[in-house]
Design an enzyme around this catalytic site. Structure first.
Site, PDB file in Angstrom:
ATOM      1  N   LEU A  87      39.343  45.679  38.370  1.00  0.00           N
ATOM      2  CA  LEU A  87      37.719  45.632  37.720  1.00  0.00           C
ATOM      3  C   LEU A  87      37.155  44.685  37.857  1.00  0.00           C
ATOM      4  CD1 LEU A  87      38.998  48.548  35.865  1.00  0.00           C
ATOM      5  CD2 LEU A  87      38.024  49.080  38.423  1.00  0.00           C
ATOM      6  N   PRO A  88      35.512  45.014  37.906  1.00  0.00           N
ATOM      7  CA  PRO A  88      35.144  43.356  37.718  1.00  0.00           C
ATOM      8  C   PRO A  88      35.294  42.551  35.924  1.00  0.00           C
ATOM      9  CG  PRO A  88      33.223  45.307  38.251  1.00  0.00           C
ATOM     10  CD  PRO A  88      34.844  46.150  38.416  1.00  0.00           C
ATOM     11  N   LYS A 126      30.648  34.284  33.805  1.00  0.00           N
ATOM     12  CA  LYS A 126      31.203  34.698  33.535  1.00  0.00           C
ATOM     13  C   LYS A 126      32.515  34.767  33.353  1.00  0.00           C
ATOM     14  CE  LYS A 126      34.667  38.329  34.820  1.00  0.00           C
ATOM     15  NZ  LYS A 126      35.357  39.080  35.446  1.00  0.00           N
ATOM     16  N   LYS A 147      44.332  32.318  32.502  1.00  0.00           N
ATOM     17  CA  LYS A 147      43.127  32.470  33.148  1.00  0.00           C
ATOM     18  C   LYS A 147      41.801  31.474  33.497  1.00  0.00           C
ATOM     19  CE  LYS A 147      40.556  34.121  36.922  1.00  0.00           C
ATOM     20  NZ  LYS A 147      40.347  33.570  38.148  1.00  0.00           N
ATOM     21  N   THR A 173      40.007  40.168  35.540  1.00  0.00           N
ATOM     22  CA  THR A 173      39.656  38.791  33.990  1.00  0.00           C
ATOM     23  C   THR A 173      38.470  39.447  33.236  1.00  0.00           C
ATOM     24  OG1 THR A 173      39.556  37.273  36.146  1.00  0.00           O
ATOM     25  CG2 THR A 173      38.924  36.248  34.389  1.00  0.00           C
TER      26      THR A 173
END
Ligand code: NAD
Length: 341
Positions: free
Chosen positions: A96-97, A286, A209, A134
């Site tokens: 997902l975003p 982001k 990450k 993420t």
């Protein structure tokens, strides 16, 4: 008699669910990952059921059409809610975003956790949730804790490798979770990637990450600064890139993703295609925000990271057209600043 029928129906549902696997979030990354995962699983066990779900129903329809046209006979259902996906499938992947969408998909009324609460202990034992989004580490840890307290298993498994790696099935998965959950997820992730790294407990995959992208985000800006300064000093960008890449300043941002067209003799980075493809500047912003937020909440100093995050934000304020271009396009903002000086 009626009791026996109910027991048989329930057992039948459990058998079907155990052979079913679902993918929620069929965007740029998810559609490629789901395609690899489903096609390799279908080749191994053609009786597997597949389930897909996306907030945009047209994305799920397009995915199914494409998949069935290449794998006739594949059984693939579209469901409207994450709850239906979990009720139908023992293994569920989400891509997902960011944090708000993960919260919606897992924690809202029609979400994953509500579905888990209605399953039997037998169904829960081998139920596995893999989230490759993420997102914020704290939110991911809270969601995983809720899934685990409902009786299922969960890992965070964000990826490195972008859309190209997702399509080629060569992603790196950075996994956070218990040893048992990692072992359950590993054979699944190998259908989509070629490096599966267990980074530690829940949230550790996301931590790794975010730290990696923090390094990358800073390096991409400083490589742009050096390439621009060097040209001001009269250097040929090919010679300068060659020097940096064979010296101590060498890094991926310079040797593979160099922002100056034709500075790399043997590579064709996104800057040579008007910064199309690659990793979007909006996504890098982001990730830099995720890094600065978690650094603030853990009192970890981030002088360069904070400055880099502000520079990506400022770049998109001045150049919103770069939002979906590769993040090496921050070089265009540096050039613009030079012209304005
Ligand atoms: P995307 O926006 O293309 O895809 C997200 C998908 O999720 C969309 O199809 C959207 O409709 C769906 N979605 C949103 N809310 C939903 C909901 N409530 N229920 C069901 N579906 C919903 O994003 P992407 O580029 O595929 O990136 C996904 C994740 O991977 C992000 O966290 C991103 O940071 C990470 N990532 C992306 C790249 C890249 O190069 N694109 C590389 C590495 C990591």
């Amino acid at each position: 008699m009626r009791h026996t029928t109910r027991v048989l129906q329930s057992l039948e549902r459990q058998v079907v669910r155990a052979k079913s696997t679902a993918f929620i979030g069929l965007g740029r990354m998810g559609s490629e990952m789901a395609f690899n995962f489903f096609s390799k699983t279908f080749a191994e066990s053609p009786d597997t059921h597949f389930v897909v779900c996306d907030a945009l129903p047209a994305s799920a329809v397009a995915f199914r059409q494409n998949f069935v046209s290449q794998f006739p006979g594949a059984h693939i259902d579209i469901v409207r809610t994450p709850k239906e996906a979990v009720l139908a499938s023992q293994t569920v992947l989400t891509m997902l975003p960011s944090s708000p969408q993960v919260t919606t998909v897992y924690s809202e009324a029609n979400g994953v956790i509500s579905a888990l609460k209605s399953l039997s202990a037998a169904e829960l034992t081998r139920s596995l949730l893999i989230d490759s989004t993420t997102l914020d580490v704290g939110i991911a840890r809270n969601v995983a804790a809720e899934v685990i307290s409902a009786g299922a298993q969960m890992v965070d498994a964000p990826v490195s490798g972008g859309v190209t790696g997702a399509k080629a099935g060569t992603l790196a998965f950075l996994v956070g979770g218990t040893e048992g959950a990692f072992e359950l997820s590993q054979p699944i992730l190998t259908h989509m990637g070629n490096r599966i790294i267990h980074c530690g407990p829940s949230g550790a995959g996301l931590g790794a990450k975010i730290c990696n992208n923090l390094v990358l985000g800073v390096q991409q800006i400083v490589v742009g600064e050096a390439m621009l300064l060097g040209q001001k000093l009269g250097l040929d960008p090919r010679i300068l890139a060659g020097v940096i890449n064979s010296s101590t300043g060498g890094c991926w941002a310079s040797s593979v993703n160099n922002p100056v067209p034709y500075s790399l003799a043997d590579k064709s980075p996104p800057c040579e295609r008007n910064y199309e493809g690659g990793f979007a500047t909006a996504l890098m912003l982001k990730d830099m925000l995720l890094a600065t937020d978690i650094a603030a909440s853990t009192d970890s100093p981030l002088p360069l990271g904070k400055t880099a995050q502000q520079f990506y934000a400022e770049t998109l304020r001045h150049r919103p057209d770069l939002a979906q271009k590769d993040f090496s396009s921050v070089y265009e903002r540096l050039e613009q600043m030079r012209r304005e000086n």
